[in-house]
Design a protein around this motif. Structure first.
Motif, short mmCIF file in Angstrom:
data_model
loop_
_atom_site.label_atom_id
_atom_site.label_comp_id
_atom_site.label_asym_id
_atom_site.label_seq_id
_atom_site.Cartn_x
_atom_site.Cartn_y
_atom_site.Cartn_z
N GLN A 4 0.83 -1.21 0.00
CA GLN A 4 0.00 0.00 0.00
C GLN A 4 0.87 1.26 0.00
N THR A 5 1.97 1.22 0.80
CA THR A 5 2.87 2.36 0.85
C THR A 5 3.55 2.57 -0.49
N ILE A 6 3.98 1.49 -1.12
CA ILE A 6 4.62 1.59 -2.44
C ILE A 6 3.65 2.21 -3.44
N ALA A 46 11.31 2.00 -6.23
CA ALA A 46 9.99 1.47 -6.57
C ALA A 46 10.10 0.25 -7.49
N GLU A 47 11.07 0.29 -8.41
CA GLU A 47 11.25 -0.85 -9.32
C GLU A 47 11.59 -2.12 -8.54
N GLN A 48 12.45 -1.97 -7.53
CA GLN A 48 12.80 -3.14 -6.73
C GLN A 48 11.59 -3.67 -5.97
N ALA A 49 10.82 -2.73 -5.39
CA ALA A 49 9.64 -3.14 -4.62
C ALA A 49 8.58 -3.77 -5.53
N VAL A 50 8.39 -3.17 -6.69
CA VAL A 50 7.40 -3.71 -7.63
C VAL A 50 7.84 -5.08 -8.14
N ALA A 51 9.15 -5.23 -8.38
CA ALA A 51 9.66 -6.53 -8.83
C ALA A 51 9.39 -7.59 -7.77
N ALA A 52 9.58 -7.24 -6.49
CA ALA A 52 9.31 -8.19 -5.41
C ALA A 52 7.82 -8.53 -5.35
N THR A 53 6.98 -7.51 -5.54
CA THR A 53 5.52 -7.73 -5.51
C THR A 53 5.10 -8.64 -6.66
N ILE A 54 5.66 -8.39 -7.83
CA ILE A 54 5.35 -9.24 -8.99
C ILE A 54 5.83 -10.67 -8.74
N GLY A 55 7.02 -10.79 -8.13
CA GLY A 55 7.55 -12.12 -7.84
C GLY A 55 6.63 -12.89 -6.90
N VAL A 130 -4.37 -6.59 -9.55
CA VAL A 130 -4.78 -5.18 -9.69
C VAL A 130 -3.68 -4.25 -9.17
N VAL A 131 -3.12 -4.63 -7.99
CA VAL A 131 -2.05 -3.82 -7.40
C VAL A 131 -0.84 -3.75 -8.33
N VAL A 132 -0.45 -4.89 -8.86
CA VAL A 132 0.71 -4.94 -9.75
C VAL A 132 0.47 -4.10 -11.00
N ASP A 133 -0.73 -4.19 -11.56
CA ASP A 133 -1.05 -3.38 -12.75
C ASP A 133 -0.94 -1.90 -12.43
N LYS A 134 -1.44 -1.49 -11.25
CA LYS A 134 -1.36 -0.08 -10.86
C LYS A 134 0.09 0.34 -10.64
N LEU A 135 0.86 -0.55 -10.02
CA LEU A 135 2.27 -0.23 -9.79
C LEU A 135 3.03 -0.08 -11.11
N LYS A 136 2.76 -0.98 -12.05
CA LYS A 136 3.40 -0.88 -13.37
C LYS A 136 3.03 0.43 -14.06
N SER A 137 1.73 0.76 -14.00
CA SER A 137 1.27 2.00 -14.62
C SER A 137 1.90 3.21 -13.94
#
Length: 237
Positions: A4-6, A46-55, A130-137
């Motif tokens: 949520q913070t990311i 953010a890229e590192q955090a998003v990569a972890a979330t996607i993983g 949904v979260v991952v899509d928003k993070l990517k966007s």
């Protein structure tokens, strides 16, 4: 750092109004340089955090597929055991048939457990998708914003240099103003005009002296003529 913070940070940075920030800045160029550094650091984080979330999402999806596959596999085993029990019972082997029915029940229990685990994971997978899509966007918007920041900075630096050059030029023009009567050029022009006037005065004075000499010569000629005529009169008498 929570997802949520990311997501909140990515969304906030992506929506930042650069023009409004520049209007409030005392030194826009320094602020842009700092913003570029901050954005670059935040994008990397953010890229590192998003990569972890996607993983994590991919692991959940993999577990879900394994549960679905396991449910099907246990279903197939239950069917096979049930059919075998039916064959044995038809052949009169009731005890053996019961064993296979029991195996079928065990397989059905495993199937049910796998189906529950798969079903339980589906809402989480959906929300995480949904979260991952928003993070990517959001990341794409941040990268676009960073490009905009760099462009704004280059434009601002170019404008600042142009303004500085124009100011220097105007200062130089102001210091060499040929229309200023107190300037060196104006004073030199006045000096030349005075010298020209002096020369014209001398020429005029010289011309006046020459005319006087000719007038004196004419006067002497008249006196000689008078004397000659007087002498002639005396001769006649």
């Amino acid at each position: 750092m929570t997802k949520q913070t990311i997501l909140g940070r990515v969304t906030q940075l992506a929506k930042a109004n650069i023009n409004a920030l520049l209007d409030q800045a005392e030194d826009p160029q320094k602020m842009l340089d700092q913003l570029i550094r901050d954005y670059t650091a935040n994008i990397s984080e953010a890229e590192q955090a998003v990569a972890a979330t996607i993983g994590n999402l991919r692991l959940m999806e993999q577990d879900h597929r394994e549960d679905v596959d396991a449910a099907k596999e246990w279903g197939d085993k239950a069917l096979a055991a049930s059919r075998k029990a039916d064959e044995l019972r038809a052949a009169g082997s009731v005890t053996e048939a019961d064993k296979f029915d029991n195996l079928a029940k065990v397989a059905l229990g495993r199937q049910l457990q796998s189906e529950k685990e798969a079903k339980t994971a589906e809402p989480t997978i959906a929300s995480q998708t949904v979260v991952v899509d928003k993070l990517k966007s959001g990341l794409e918007q941040m990268k676009s914003k960073l490009t905009e920041l760099k462009s704004k900075r280059d434009e601002l630096v170019a404008r600042a240099k142009s303004a500085q050059a124009q100011n220097q030029m105007m200062d130089s023009v102001k210091n060499i103003n040929v229309l200023d009567p107190t300037s060196e050029l104006s004073r030199f022009e006045d000096k030349v005009r005075r010298e020209e006037a002096k020369a014209m005065g001398k020429q005029e004075l010289a011309a006046s002296s020459l005319d006087a000499q000719f007038e004196q010569l004419d006067s002497l000629g008249d006196s000689a003529e008078v004397e000659a005529r007087l002498a002639a009169l005396k001769t006649v008498s």
